[in-house]
Design a protein around this motif. Structure first.
Motif, PDB file in Angstrom:
ATOM      1  N   ARG A 111       1.452   1.827  -3.795  1.00 33.49           N
ATOM      2  CA  ARG A 111       0.220   1.719  -4.574  1.00 33.49           C
ATOM      3  C   ARG A 111       0.117   2.808  -5.627  1.00 33.49           C
ATOM      4  O   ARG A 111      -0.337   2.561  -6.758  1.00 33.49           O
ATOM      5  CB  ARG A 111      -0.990   1.765  -3.643  1.00 33.49           C
ATOM      6  CG  ARG A 111      -2.253   1.177  -4.262  1.00 33.49           C
ATOM      7  CD  ARG A 111      -3.428   1.286  -3.320  1.00 33.49           C
ATOM      8  NE  ARG A 111      -4.553   0.529  -3.810  1.00 33.49           N
ATOM      9  CZ  ARG A 111      -5.327   0.887  -4.821  1.00 33.49           C
ATOM     10  NH1 ARG A 111      -5.066   2.012  -5.466  1.00 33.49           N
ATOM     11  NH2 ARG A 111      -6.344   0.139  -5.216  1.00 33.49           N
TER      12      ARG A 111
ATOM     13  N   HIS B   2       0.817  -1.220   0.000  1.00 34.18           N
ATOM     14  CA  HIS B   2       0.000   0.000   0.000  1.00 34.18           C
ATOM     15  C   HIS B   2       0.844   1.260   0.000  1.00 34.18           C
ATOM     16  O   HIS B   2       0.343   2.350  -0.289  1.00 34.18           O
ATOM     17  CB  HIS B   2      -1.024  -0.013   1.135  1.00 34.18           C
ATOM     18  CG  HIS B   2      -0.508   0.248   2.510  1.00 34.18           C
ATOM     19  ND1 HIS B   2      -0.220  -0.756   3.408  1.00 34.18           N
ATOM     20  CD2 HIS B   2      -0.258   1.404   3.174  1.00 34.18           C
ATOM     21  CE1 HIS B   2       0.172  -0.233   4.548  1.00 34.18           C
ATOM     22  NE2 HIS B   2       0.163   1.081   4.431  1.00 34.18           N
TER      23      HIS B   2
ATOM     24  N   GLU C 182      -3.374  -6.798  -5.374  1.00 33.51           N
ATOM     25  CA  GLU C 182      -3.975  -6.114  -4.232  1.00 33.51           C
ATOM     26  C   GLU C 182      -4.922  -7.038  -3.472  1.00 33.51           C
ATOM     27  O   GLU C 182      -5.105  -6.886  -2.257  1.00 33.51           O
ATOM     28  CB  GLU C 182      -4.728  -4.861  -4.675  1.00 33.51           C
ATOM     29  CG  GLU C 182      -5.254  -4.073  -3.480  1.00 33.51           C
ATOM     30  CD  GLU C 182      -5.884  -2.755  -3.867  1.00 33.51           C
ATOM     31  OE1 GLU C 182      -5.384  -1.724  -3.383  1.00 33.51           O
ATOM     32  OE2 GLU C 182      -6.839  -2.765  -4.639  1.00 33.51           O
TER      33      GLU C 182
END
Length: 686
Positions: A79, A76, A191
């Protein structure tokens, strides 16, 4: 009482207890660690760890894990890069990314990694520059001295220097970083496994996330050579083991005054939560329009949902009566100590009342400040580009020490990297967020407000947003570069509608910022310094400062906890991942993990918790043992950690990490990432 609390307030005792503390590297309590765990980190150990840690300038932590510039962080945390490298035909968020060769490593459009190389104390210089000054004079003198110190330190383009305010102004340190702006993506999983469980599992435990990614820093077009980096533990985290986290906690509020906490509780947090809830609703509707709308907005929605849940936890802490009563008692104890001595009372006695008055000023100006300056544009890239360009024409013509801080010479490399980024701009998303912003601007300030009338005229928010996005040329990095380099003449001649829109209320935005800096920030800074000195005089420097997105070291142990009467074990295992999977988002496994199940050792530890004191910004931090060997990577905290903004309770506060053995099992048996395993010194069979 909520499940976040009770939180223990420890500063009043003069030193931290238990495993509390986000400690600076130049004031680490090695003796305390030795008394609890039998190991005392020495200066050599601390320096090696400091140079092995890394910071992602956008707001995460990381670590060097090979001599060839390989950096480990969370999925993340990269990302943005993964999204920017993706296309509708090749969506790396969904498919994942793995570079089988060095040539396949892809440069992130706007990514900066910093490594802290030196810390120096500049308290005397800063306090001398501001001595005897108030309000605007204090702020101007402080800004000038910080800019001077940072510019003198940053003697090369690959150096970044920041003066860091510690203990709410009680101390100032100059942090010198090595700056890497050529950062390339090496590995990122899908993800669906990196954020398995989605928002329902966020800030919860047990967890089953493979939230890890690898990037590489380059110098002169080649992988950077680094001498200090973390090796890999043979066994990974063990129950009861001493663990350390070296990371960059973004910010805590453990040293705020009661008046400042009341403002957070009654105004800032509830209003921000309402704004985020509305923005999330808008994005939900936006994503109903089709798969491509979902793809281009998922990154923004991820951030909104994460922020919303985190802020809910913070407010739960502040509305807990027992917790707040302890904060009041803590402050009153220090004030009573000050008032017991006439000399101390004269030096420090008015500081709390002065901050309270400044907080009242902030309360009265907060809405204009938020919607004209702090939250202007609501995340629109095009708006942000336009504002930087409009302000650069004026700021860059000033002496360095008089500029807004983001335009100082020490900050320019980061600003220019962001401004010239080739990252894609999505017009439909831009229209949506600008329309949302303009709607909120009119709603909050009112249709008769002079700024609202000047900005909107007779147009609806949605119509104006469409006009601005369709008419601007600022989506082009080349256009932005030409305007920036052309300076005031080029920008003044441009009739780009986004530039004209930003210019139309920039004077009012600057004015509210200036008022905030002079009437709120400068007062809080000056009087915060006084309270810090009183605290030092009473308790010494045996406490740690609030987090400031600078490198900190915490210690703790792998340990479960009790939540609502149930015992939470410290580890999850890969087997539990498949038991939790439902086949539907957010508990849907990607095909790679479904196909790999027969090959995996299902008893491999996957995620675990420890008592290390962390907060937002610690994402991506290495968690390691006393031999400075990686045993995992921090990616979250449990629900009890959210109250850690204001205090620490070892009984419930836990960091959540991916276990190092779980990382290797995935690289080896799911992704067949042989090159990566060899570089980590983990080649060979499983």
């Amino acid at each position: 009482m909520t499940r976040l609390l009770p939180l223990l307030i420890l500063l009043a005792a003069g030193s931290a207890r238990a495993d509390e503390g986000m400690w600076t590297f130049n004031n680490f309590p090695s003796d305390l660690v030795k008394s609890r765990y039998g190991f005392a980190p020495n200066a050599e150990w601390l320096k090696r760890v400091q140079l092995s840690a890394a910071r992602i300038a956008g707001g995460c932590s990381a670590s060097f894990v090979s001599p060839n510039g390989l950096v480990m962080t969370n999925h993340h945390c990269v990302r943005d890069c993964v999204q920017q490298l993706s296309t509708p035909q090749n969506d790396f968020i969904v498919k994942g990314f793995s570079a089988a060769t060095a040539q396949q490593e892809r440069q992130c459009p706007a990514f900066e990694i910093n490594r802290l190389v030196e810390i120096s104390d500049v308290t005397e210089q800063v306090t001398k520059a501001t001595q005897g000054k108030e309000g605007a004079a204090f702020r101007d003198a402080q800004r000038a001295e910080l800019a001077r110190l940072e510019k003198a330190c940053a003697t090369a383009p690959d150096l970044r220097c920041d003066v860091v305010t510690l203990y709410r102004g009680g101390m100032y340190n100059l942090y010198k970083y090595q700056r890497f702006q050529d950062v390339r993506l090496v590995f990122a999983p899908e993800e669906a496994i990196a954020f398995f469980g989605g928002d329902p599992d966020n800030f919860e435990f047990p967890r089953y996330d493979y939230d890890v990614a690898f990037v590489r820093v380059y110098q002169d077009g080649k992988p950077a050579k680094v001498e200090n980096y973390f090796r890999w533990s043979a066994k990974g985290a063990q129950a009861g083991e001493l663990t350390f986290v070296a990371g960059h906690p973004g910010g805590t509020s453990r040293l705020l005054t009661v008046a400042q906490l009341i403002y957070q509780r009654d105004y800032a947090l509830p209003e921000r939560l309402f704004q985020l809830a509305q923005l999330r609703g808008m994005l939900d509707e936006f994503q109903q329009r089709g798969p491509e709308y979902t793809r281009i907005s998922n990154n923004l929605k991820f951030g909104v949902e994460n922020s919303y849940k985190a802020l809910v936890g913070r407010r739960e802490a502040l509305v807990d009566r027992d917790f707040f009563a302890k904060k009041v008692a803590e402050e009153q104890k220090l004030r009573d100590w000050v008032n017991a001595n006439p000399e101390r009372q004269k030096r420090y006695g008015q500081a709390w009342d002065n901050i309270a008055q400044a907080t009242d000023t902030l309360r009265d100006m907060r809405l204009r400040g938020r919607w004209l300056e702090q939250s202007a544009g609501t995340g629109s890239d095009l708006f942000n580009y336009a504002r930087v360009l409009v302000r650069s024409a004026q700021e860059l013509s000033k002496p360095n020490e008089q500029r807004l801080e983001e335009f100082t010479e020490a900050r320019k490399p980061e600003l220019e990297q962001q401004l010239f980024s080739p990252a894609p701009v999505y017009p439909k998303l831009e229209e949506a967020v600008l329309g949302f912003y303009l709607t909120k601007l009119r709603e909050v300030l009112g249709p008769d407000d002079p700024v609202v009338k000047k900005v909107l005229g007779k147009q609806s928010p949605q119509a104006l947003a469409r006009k601005l996005v369709s008419g601007t040329r600022l989506a082009s990095p080349q256009v932005r570069r030409q305007l920036y380099q052309g300076g005031a003449a080029a920008l003044g001649a441009s009739k780009d509608p986004m530039l004209e829109f930003v210019r139309s209320f920039d004077e009012e935005a600057r004015a509210i910022r200036k008022r905030y800096e002079e009437e709120v920030e400068s007062v809080s800074d000056k009087n915060g310094e006084l309270i810090a000195r009183a605290r030092f005089e009473a308790y010494g420097t045996s406490t740690y400062p609030d987090a400031t997105f600078t490198l900190r070291l915490s210690f703790g142990q792998v340990k479960g906890y009790t939540e609502e009467g149930r015992q939470v074990e410290p580890f999850t295992r890969i087997a539990g991942l498949y038991e939790r999977a439902t086949g539907e988002d957010p508990f849907r496994l990607p095909p790679s993990w479904l196909q790999a199940k027969p090959r995996l050792d299902l008893q491999t530890p996957f995620n675990f918790v420890s008592t290390n004191d962390i907060i937002g910004g610690n994402s991506g931090s290495p968690i390691f043992n006393k031999d400075a060997e990686i045993v995992g990577i921090v990616f979250d905290g449990n629900i009890g950690s959210l109250g850690g903004e204001y205090g620490f309770d070892e009984s419930v506060n836990r960091s959540v990490s991916v276990h190092s053995q779980g990382i290797l099992e995935g690289l080896r048996k799911v992704y067949n990432a042989r090159r990566l395993l060899e570089e980590l010194g983990q080649g060979g069979g499983g």
